[in-house]
Structure formats: C-alpha cells, structure tokens
Design a protein around this motif. Structure first.
Motif, PDB file in Angstrom:
ATOM      1  N   UNK A 101       3.638  37.576   0.075  1.00 18.73           N
ATOM      2  CA  UNK A 101       4.122  37.494  -1.305  1.00 18.73           C
ATOM      3  C   UNK A 101       5.100  36.325  -1.353  1.00 18.73           C
ATOM      4  N   UNK A 102       4.616  35.152  -1.764  1.00 14.40           N
ATOM      5  CA  UNK A 102       5.417  33.934  -1.657  1.00 14.40           C
ATOM      6  C   UNK A 102       5.509  33.163  -2.966  1.00 14.40           C
ATOM      7  N   UNK A 103       6.610  32.464  -3.133  1.00 20.81           N
ATOM      8  CA  UNK A 103       6.777  31.575  -4.282  1.00 20.81           C
ATOM      9  C   UNK A 103       6.132  30.215  -4.044  1.00 20.81           C
ATOM     10  N   UNK A 104       5.581  30.009  -2.866  1.00 21.56           N
ATOM     11  CA  UNK A 104       4.855  28.776  -2.577  1.00 21.56           C
ATOM     12  C   UNK A 104       3.539  28.761  -3.353  1.00 21.56           C
ATOM     13  N   UNK A 105       3.005  27.550  -3.578  1.00 21.51           N
ATOM     14  CA  UNK A 105       1.751  27.454  -4.321  1.00 21.51           C
ATOM     15  C   UNK A 105       0.558  27.362  -3.370  1.00 21.51           C
ATOM     16  N   UNK A 106      -0.633  27.377  -3.959  1.00 20.46           N
ATOM     17  CA  UNK A 106      -1.856  27.381  -3.153  1.00 20.46           C
ATOM     18  C   UNK A 106      -2.047  26.075  -2.392  1.00 20.46           C
ATOM     19  N   UNK A 107      -1.589  24.977  -2.971  1.00 19.31           N
ATOM     20  CA  UNK A 107      -1.716  23.693  -2.281  1.00 19.31           C
ATOM     21  C   UNK A 107      -0.927  23.709  -0.985  1.00 19.31           C
ATOM     22  N   UNK A 108       0.278  24.266  -1.027  1.00 14.73           N
ATOM     23  CA  UNK A 108       1.079  24.368   0.197  1.00 14.73           C
ATOM     24  C   UNK A 108       0.380  25.253   1.224  1.00 14.73           C
ATOM     25  N   UNK A 109      -0.259  26.326   0.739  1.00 16.33           N
ATOM     26  CA  UNK A 109      -0.924  27.243   1.654  1.00 16.33           C
ATOM     27  C   UNK A 109      -2.084  26.571   2.389  1.00 16.33           C
ATOM     28  N   UNK A 110      -2.713  25.586   1.763  1.00 17.70           N
ATOM     29  CA  UNK A 110      -3.793  24.865   2.441  1.00 17.70           C
ATOM     30  C   UNK A 110      -3.266  24.154   3.682  1.00 17.70           C
ATOM     31  N   UNK A 111      -2.016  23.680   3.627  1.00 15.21           N
ATOM     32  CA  UNK A 111      -1.400  23.071   4.809  1.00 15.21           C
ATOM     33  C   UNK A 111      -1.234  24.107   5.920  1.00 15.21           C
TER      34      UNK A 111
END
Length: 215
Positions: A101-111
């Motif tokens: 459950x993160x405030x990060x976005x999906x683009x960051x998650x791709x990293x």
C-alpha cells in the motif's frame, strides 16, 4: 488471527527513505531556501498532492521535477529491509494475504520490478497512488486493501515507517506495526501498537500475540 498483512513500500520493504530525503532535501533547498525540513513533511504524500501544495499551477516546473525524479528512481538502489524476504515468505506459507500500500506511482514500481523480478510473487495485491483518491494519513488506501482481500480491518496488520502512514493504519483500526527505519523509535511509539527495528526474527506468532493484546 491476522488474515492480511499490508506494507508500505519505502522505509518498510526497501531501505530507500534516506535516498528520497536527500533528493527532496536538495530540491526544496533550491526552490524554498528559507524553509527547512520540507523533505520530512512530504513523507506519505503522492506526487500530485506534493505539486498541489508546493508547486501549484507551475506546470513546467512540475514536468522538470518529475523528470528529475524519474531519472533518480531509475538509478536508486532498492535494498530490502533486513529480514523482509524471509518474513514475507513465511506469511505466504501460512496463508496470510499480503499487499503493498504505497503512495508511489506505477511508473516507479516498474523500476522496482526491473531490479527485483521476484517482487510481485511476494504479494497478492499491489496498490499504488493511482488506486486511491486520498493519501496518507487518510485511511482509505488501507481500507481499500482490506476490501480487496474481503477481510475486516481488525483482521489486518499494517506496517509503516512514516508518521502519516502510521496515522493511516491506526485510523483504519488495524494492528499498527511501526518500523524505526526512518524516524526515531520514541517518535513513532505513540502512533503504533508495537515498534520493530526491522523484520529480523519477526514471526507471524508474534504478530498474532500483539493483535490479541490490542483487542
């Protein structure tokens, strides 16, 4: 018994908060040289909320900052908090549902996925900033995670390191486990049911004991 374990990402799963603090600290010193400590106040905010509060109607600056952040996140090191991998796998073996459950976005998650191909296998759900309307300390993100698994909030444990994150878990009425990876132990004690330094030696049985003690 705990049926779902819900994890913040930065400072909980990955030891990245120091890196983000340095990034945002240097950026805020550039744009707000007379305001100290803004990099601490933004923890738990989505990028959209950060822009609304600190860079409203500055579309060009937002684009520039976003690009700098994207470049930074591609080069970041994503090292697991000690003991995390063993702990998360033990939860899965016990049948406990697991979510980010993160405030990060999906683009960051791709990293994250590029550097850790195994990451997705550790969780049954990954919720990012695009999945909820309000950010921490609002509890909606954690309540949504519980609804995804069709479990009651009281059957969940939330793991957080930031003050806003801890407030979100507590407002959701879940077992609140604080990690002293980002803030001092004494600062997060009032906002958590229990505090741990990392996941080393942590077990589901301990989580259930803490859960029983908070009923």
């Amino acid at each position: 018994m705990i049926k779902a374990a819900l994890f913040d990402l930065d400072g909980v799963v990955f030891d990245t908060e120091t890196q983000y603090t340095q990034f945002w600290g240097s950026l805020f010193r550039l744009y707000f040289p007379n305001q100290d400590g803004l990099e601490q106040k933004i923890k738990g905010m989505t990028l959209v909320q950060l822009y609304e509060q600190y860079f409203p109607d500055q579309k060009e600056e937002q684009k520039l900052i976003t690009q700098r952040l994207n470049d930074f996140e591609q080069k970041m090191s994503y090292n697991y908090i000690p003991g995390f991998e063993s702990f998360i796998q033990s939860l899965g073996e016990a049948g406990v549902k697991r979510a980010v459950v993160t405030s990060s976005n999906r683009e960051k998650m791709e990293n994250v996925y590029r550097k850790h191909p195994e990451f997705k296998h550790y969780f049954e759900a990954i919720l990012t900033s695009e999945d909820f309307e309000r950010s921490k300390p609002d509890p909606c993100c954690y309540l949504k995670a519980a609804s995804v698994f069709e479990v009651a909030p009281k059957e969940c444990a939330g793991f957080e390191d930031s003050l806003n994150g801890l407030r979100a878990v507590r407002a959701a009425r879940m077992l609140t486990v604080g990690l002293s990876t980002t803030n001092p132990h004494e600062l997060i004690v009032p906002l958590a049911d229990t505090v741990v330094a990392d996941f080393t030696h942590l077990s589901l049985s301990q989580i259930n004991v803490w859960h029983d003690n908070t009923k």
